[in-house]
Design an enzyme around this catalytic site. Sequence first.
Site, PDB file in Angstrom:
ATOM      1  N   HIS A  69       0.833  -1.206   0.000  1.00 29.54           N
ATOM      2  CA  HIS A  69       0.000   0.000   0.000  1.00 29.54           C
ATOM      3  C   HIS A  69       0.863   1.249   0.000  1.00 29.54           C
ATOM      4  O   HIS A  69       2.042   1.195   0.349  1.00 29.54           O
ATOM      5  CB  HIS A  69      -0.902  -0.002   1.247  1.00 29.54           C
ATOM      6  CG  HIS A  69      -0.109   0.095   2.516  1.00 29.54           C
ATOM      7  ND1 HIS A  69       0.370  -1.023   3.165  1.00 29.54           N
ATOM      8  CD2 HIS A  69       0.329   1.160   3.225  1.00 29.54           C
ATOM      9  CE1 HIS A  69       1.056  -0.646   4.222  1.00 29.54           C
ATOM     10  NE2 HIS A  69       1.059   0.683   4.279  1.00 29.54           N
ATOM     11  N   HIS A 153       5.111   6.577  -1.376  1.00 28.24           N
ATOM     12  CA  HIS A 153       5.909   5.373  -1.615  1.00 28.24           C
ATOM     13  C   HIS A 153       5.141   4.128  -1.183  1.00 28.24           C
ATOM     14  O   HIS A 153       4.141   4.224  -0.467  1.00 28.24           O
ATOM     15  CB  HIS A 153       7.203   5.448  -0.797  1.00 28.24           C
ATOM     16  CG  HIS A 153       6.928   5.362   0.674  1.00 28.24           C
ATOM     17  ND1 HIS A 153       6.544   6.464   1.409  1.00 28.24           N
ATOM     18  CD2 HIS A 153       6.916   4.310   1.522  1.00 28.24           C
ATOM     19  CE1 HIS A 153       6.316   6.078   2.651  1.00 28.24           C
ATOM     20  NE2 HIS A 153       6.532   4.780   2.761  1.00 28.24           N
TER      21      HIS A 153
END
Length: 222
Positions: A69, A153
Amino acid sequence: VPLEETSLPLFFGWFLLPGIQDKVRCTSMDFLKTLDTLEAFKKHLPDFTVEAEKEVDLEQYFQANGVLHCTTKFCDYGKAEGAKEYADKPAVKELYGSAFELSLSALFVTPRTVGARVSLSGDQLTLWPADAEEVVSVVPAAATTLPAGSRAHITLGCAEGVEPQQTGFDLLEILALQQEGQEGELVEEMELGSLAYYGKGRWLLSLREPISAQACFSSLYG
Ligand code: A2P
């Protein structure tokens, strides 16, 4: 614990769909497998690990954790600053449960973490918290010089004893160096893209073809 304190999640973010999770994991594994065989990597090994090892198996070195995620807001069940304000944002409410295409533009490796840089589009930035890059105490240059979304990220793995939030700091550190005009030492053109070295065990692979990753904007209660 009173219910109102548990009504906010651990974090909000984009959760990659299962098929693309496998692809990203494989790409990351391939990268690590190649990286630790490169002469350039071996040359800089002392920057990478404090122990006087001659070799390191990067696939073993990093532990994978959970569903892939991209965190937008870490809420800590409401205890984190700005958690409630974020949850109440119209864009967050409106887009909750929607599908997105994330663009993964680079992979990076440091002695602490391995991650993928996510390059956010304009509409994705409406879900990005204004304070995400304000980590002055950790990466001094980040808050003042890096654009919103720089920290976006996906954590792909952490070295033993390292917390996942370190991945974002490691990325910001590399981007801050780039911002200061340090291009990194171009090490090698790999099949996946160009590999550059930023010192202190920091490696960045700019992907020739960004990986397009389907993801759902949602939250995790953990
Ligand atoms: P990241 O987004 O870099 O992967 P944990 O398992 O430590 O509770 O963290 C859950 C998720 O929230 C992880 O994805 C983690 O890092 C992120 N996270 C944890 N702490 C913070 C923080 N203080 N700020 C931003 N993100 C955080």
